[in-house]
Design a protein around this motif. Structure first.
Motif, short mmCIF file in Angstrom:
data_model
loop_
_atom_site.label_atom_id
_atom_site.label_comp_id
_atom_site.label_asym_id
_atom_site.label_seq_id
_atom_site.Cartn_x
_atom_site.Cartn_y
_atom_site.Cartn_z
N LYS A 146 0.82 -1.21 0.00
CA LYS A 146 0.00 0.00 0.00
C LYS A 146 0.86 1.27 0.00
O LYS A 146 0.40 2.32 -0.44
N ALA A 147 2.08 1.14 0.49
CA ALA A 147 2.95 2.32 0.61
C ALA A 147 3.12 3.02 -0.72
O ALA A 147 3.54 2.42 -1.72
N GLY A 148 2.77 4.29 -0.74
CA GLY A 148 2.91 5.09 -1.96
C GLY A 148 2.06 4.62 -3.11
O GLY A 148 2.34 4.94 -4.27
N GLY A 149 1.01 3.85 -2.79
CA GLY A 149 0.15 3.35 -3.86
C GLY A 149 0.83 2.32 -4.75
O GLY A 149 0.45 2.13 -5.91
N LYS A 150 1.83 1.62 -4.20
CA LYS A 150 2.59 0.64 -4.98
C LYS A 150 1.68 -0.41 -5.62
O LYS A 150 1.89 -0.82 -6.77
N TYR A 151 0.66 -0.86 -4.88
CA TYR A 151 -0.21 -1.92 -5.39
C TYR A 151 -0.93 -1.50 -6.68
O TYR A 151 -1.18 -2.34 -7.55
N GLU A 152 -1.24 -0.21 -6.80
CA GLU A 152 -1.92 0.25 -8.01
C GLU A 152 -1.01 0.14 -9.24
O GLU A 152 -1.47 -0.20 -10.33
N LYS A 153 0.28 0.43 -9.02
CA LYS A 153 1.24 0.29 -10.12
C LYS A 153 1.49 -1.18 -10.42
O LYS A 153 1.65 -1.57 -11.59
N ASP A 154 1.54 -2.01 -9.38
CA ASP A 154 1.80 -3.44 -9.56
C ASP A 154 0.66 -4.15 -10.26
O ASP A 154 0.88 -5.05 -11.08
N LEU A 155 -0.58 -3.75 -9.95
CA LEU A 155 -1.73 -4.57 -10.32
C LEU A 155 -2.66 -3.96 -11.36
O LEU A 155 -3.38 -4.67 -12.05
N GLY A 156 -2.69 -2.64 -11.47
CA GLY A 156 -3.56 -2.01 -12.46
C GLY A 156 -5.02 -2.41 -12.29
O GLY A 156 -5.59 -2.27 -11.20
N ASP A 157 -5.63 -2.94 -13.36
CA ASP A 157 -7.05 -3.27 -13.30
C ASP A 157 -7.32 -4.58 -12.55
O ASP A 157 -8.47 -5.03 -12.47
N GLN A 158 -6.29 -5.18 -11.98
CA GLN A 158 -6.50 -6.36 -11.15
C GLN A 158 -6.90 -5.98 -9.72
O GLN A 158 -7.26 -6.84 -8.92
N VAL A 159 -6.85 -4.69 -9.38
CA VAL A 159 -7.27 -4.23 -8.05
C VAL A 159 -8.79 -4.35 -7.95
O VAL A 159 -9.53 -4.00 -8.87
N LEU A 160 -9.26 -4.85 -6.81
CA LEU A 160 -10.68 -5.00 -6.54
C LEU A 160 -11.07 -4.12 -5.35
O LEU A 160 -10.33 -4.05 -4.37
N ARG A 161 -12.20 -3.45 -5.47
CA ARG A 161 -12.65 -2.56 -4.39
C ARG A 161 -14.08 -2.91 -3.98
O ARG A 161 -14.86 -3.41 -4.78
N ALA A 162 -14.40 -2.62 -2.72
CA ALA A 162 -15.75 -2.90 -2.23
C ALA A 162 -16.05 -1.96 -1.07
O ALA A 162 -15.15 -1.46 -0.40
N ASN A 163 -17.33 -1.72 -0.85
CA ASN A 163 -17.77 -0.96 0.31
C ASN A 163 -17.91 -1.95 1.47
O ASN A 163 -18.89 -2.70 1.55
N LEU A 164 -16.91 -1.96 2.33
CA LEU A 164 -16.91 -2.90 3.44
C LEU A 164 -17.71 -2.36 4.62
O LEU A 164 -17.85 -1.15 4.79
N LEU A 165 -18.21 -3.27 5.43
CA LEU A 165 -18.96 -2.91 6.62
C LEU A 165 -18.27 -3.57 7.80
O LEU A 165 -18.47 -4.75 8.09
N GLY A 166 -17.40 -2.82 8.46
CA GLY A 166 -16.65 -3.38 9.57
C GLY A 166 -15.93 -2.30 10.35
O GLY A 166 -15.79 -1.16 9.90
N VAL A 167 -15.48 -2.66 11.54
CA VAL A 167 -14.73 -1.74 12.41
C VAL A 167 -13.58 -2.48 13.06
O VAL A 167 -13.76 -3.58 13.61
N SER A 168 -12.39 -1.92 12.99
CA SER A 168 -11.24 -2.46 13.71
C SER A 168 -11.20 -1.81 15.10
O SER A 168 -11.61 -0.66 15.27
N GLY A 169 -10.69 -2.56 16.05
CA GLY A 169 -10.63 -2.01 17.39
C GLY A 169 -9.72 -2.82 18.30
O GLY A 169 -9.13 -3.83 17.90
N LEU A 170 -9.59 -2.37 19.53
CA LEU A 170 -8.78 -3.02 20.54
C LEU A 170 -9.66 -3.37 21.73
O LEU A 170 -10.22 -2.47 22.38
N ALA A 171 -9.82 -4.65 22.00
CA ALA A 171 -10.59 -5.08 23.16
C ALA A 171 -9.80 -4.77 24.43
O ALA A 171 -8.59 -4.97 24.49
N VAL A 172 -10.50 -4.26 25.44
CA VAL A 172 -9.88 -3.98 26.74
C VAL A 172 -10.47 -4.97 27.75
O VAL A 172 -11.60 -4.78 28.21
N PRO A 173 -9.76 -6.04 28.07
CA PRO A 173 -10.33 -7.10 28.91
C PRO A 173 -10.82 -6.62 30.26
O PRO A 173 -10.08 -5.99 31.02
N ASP A 174 -12.07 -6.92 30.53
CA ASP A 174 -12.68 -6.50 31.79
C ASP A 174 -12.12 -7.30 32.97
O ASP A 174 -12.29 -6.91 34.11
N TYR A 175 -11.45 -8.42 32.66
CA TYR A 175 -10.92 -9.27 33.72
C TYR A 175 -9.51 -8.85 34.17
O TYR A 175 -8.93 -9.49 35.04
#
Length: 547
Positions: A288-317
């Motif tokens: 991904k750095a500097g958009g390298k993948y776009e140069k490497d792959l061209g029209d082989q890149v696939l995109r989608a509207n994802l539905l998700g969230v990354s996070g860090l669980a904080v253990p209650d225990y």
């Protein structure tokens, strides 16, 4: 997992009964049209493909896994009552011929005839009923058992208090009417029932499952989907082949599938570029750095509207993290804007709550100042907590997770003046075993992708007491009560309002610190003429056309 469908209660009750009776015929809907397009594209119907995979966390039974690695396998071999359109997750009937209700509490489900398991036996009503009862029964210890909580009789087979023995083995809310019809009675109207039944734990199981042990079955699983199991070599690969007896809407137009297990995305990316791997649903930070993948792959890149969230669980225990100011200070010390722009190179954006944009009911900035980088305020708050020791972030190091979490650790260290260490697990399966056993020693990666696109899916599994993916082991009776009310509210707008209230209340406690939201960037090899990345961040198998 998730990752994530338009809840059925958007339709008035009478219209719901009519709409679900008539929708999604055998070769129509998203699955049918995508599959037909693939067939018309003149691909190699006997071709073989390989995709990126991570080591599954469990034995891969439908109700015993909530991880993305297992989902790739399960999506191929199991067909459920409803399917999801790859673009937005709206539902269409798959194995179900019709799903009717007059009150959103009692549902009559009729199955299409012609669906078969991979052993040649017919898919019948009792295969769903028996599988759901097995999944819900607490003594079977299925990770996704709580997804059946809305069904009448669940509390008797799966008591909240794990010290109490179940008083029944089967839920009273499930009734076989005839070979191809069964009835489901819920505890009360549940606004997302006709979506949730498309999630993998609601898959049917063949009669053979109940005549052997679950572990033995898992060594040679039998599904009813477009592909069937061939072999599994742990930490190496999972092999599948096309099931030509499949009659559903998501037929595949290639013969063999290998899910290759990688410990590092970088190695997979090299294989993708060299033609030794055909699909990756996400790309490594180095690409991904500097958009390298776009140069490497061209029209082989696939995109989608994802539905998700990354996070860090904080253990209650963990006592050292119980102070809410500790959690808030850590969250405010993470420079989300910088990390998403630099380390993640604009393929993610900062998260602002537990529910991502794109989900109906999303509200902007529910996390408030706790999710905004403010090192001065974070430091002032931190110094009052008396926290002892170092902060740790544990995660699998594969899948491109290491770099952004190391950056988060550095941000925390620089802002708070506390030592922060990234603690890598060997692979995703190993990491999830640590989480599920409640053995985190600090913060733990806790990403979630929609299993079906509903605000409910981002709350019940994550912040409800005993939720299947409640990595923090968080419990707040007020949140539980709001979720319980929402789950039994038939009116869509009212249900969403209650879910929103629960989301805002839970995020104040920060049992999971929201970090970033993925935009959705994957890629195919030149071996594939066509492939689609769906809203779950998975390959839509029926879209594949092999060159």
């Amino acid at each position: 997992m998730r990752t994530r469908t338009v809840p059925a209660v958007a339709i008035p009750l009478l219209a719901l009964a009519l709409a679900l009776t008539g929708c999604g015929g055998g070769n129509t809907g998203a699955g049918g049209s995508t599959s037909s397009a693939a067939a018309a594209a003149g691909g190699n119907e006997n071709g073989a493909i390989s995709i990126y995979g991570t080591e599954p966390e469990t034995n891969m039974l439908p109700a015993n896994a909530t991880d993305a690695g297992t989902a790739k396998f399960q999506e191929a071999i199991y067909a459920r009552l409803v399917g999801f359109k790859p673009e937005d997750g709206s539902t269409y009937n798959d194995v179900a011929e019709s799903i009717t209700t007059t009150d959103s509490k009692v549902f009559t489900i009729k199955l299409k005839k012609g669906y078969k398991f991979h052993d040649g036996t017919d898919v019948k009503a009792h295969n769903f009923v028996d599988a759901w009862n097995f999944a819900a029964y607490i003594k079977n210890s299925q990770l996704a058992g709580s997804f059946f909580e809305s069904i009448q009789g669940y509390d008797e087979v799966h008591p909240d208090d794990k010290a109490k023995a179940p008083t029944a083995e089967k839920m009273t809310g499930l009734k076989v009417v005839d070979d191809y019809t069964f009835e489901v009675t819920l505890k009360g109207p549940f606004s997302v029932f006709t979506s949730i039944i498309g999630y993998l734990p609601f898959s049917p199981l063949p009669d053979k499952f109940f005549s052997t042990t679950p572990d033995d079955f898992a060594k040679n699983p039998i599904g009813n989907g477009a592909m069937k199991f061939v072999s599994r070599t742990p930490n190496v690969d999972i092999k599948l082949t096309r099931f030509d007896g499949y009659t559903g809407p998501k037929k595949v137009h290639f013969k063999d599938l290998t899910i290759k297990i990688y410990s590092a995305q970088e190695a997979a990316y090299k294989d993708l570029l060299s033609g030794n791997l055909d699909f990756m649903e996400a790309l490594p930070p180095s690409a991904k750095a500097g958009g390298k993948y776009e140069k490497d792959l061209g029209d082989q890149v696939l995109r989608a509207n994802l539905l998700g969230v990354s996070g860090l669980a904080v253990p209650d225990y963990l006592p050292q993290y119980k102070n809410p100011d500790v959690r808030k200070a850590i969250s405010m010390a993470i420079n989300r804007e910088q990390i998403t722009k630099t380390v993640l190179n604009g393929t993610y954006v900062p998260a602002d709550g537990l529910v991502p944009e794109g989900i109906e009911g999303y509200e902007k900035d529910t996390c408030g100042e706790a999710c905004h980088y403010d090192p001065a305020k974070a430091k002032a708050l931190w110094d009052k907590t008396g926290f002892q020791g170092k902060v740790t972030i544990t995660s699998n190091a594969d899948g491109g997770r290491k770099e952004p979490l190391e950056a988060a650790c550095n941000s925390i260290k620089n802002a708070l003046g506390v030592e922060c260490e990234f603690v890598p697990a060997t692979n995703f399966g190993q990491y999830r075993q640590v989480v599920n056993a409640g053995k985190l020693t600090g913060l733990g990666r806790s990403d979630w992708s929609a299993d079906y696109p509903s605000i409910e899916n981002f709350l019940n599994p994550i912040v409800r007491t005993g939720g299947s993916s409640n990595d923090a082991k968080y419990s707040n009776p007020a949140v539980d009560e709001l979720l319980k009310k929402a789950d039994t509210t038939a009116d869509k707008a009212q249900a969403i309002k209650l879910y929103q209230d629960a989301a805002k209340l839970a995020v104040k406690d920060l049992p999971k610190i929201p970090t970033w939201v993925e935009k959705g960037v994957g890629a195919r090899s030149k071996n594939l003429k066509a492939a689609q990345l769906n809203f779950k961040r998975q390959l839509e198998y029926s879209s594949v056309v092999v060159a």
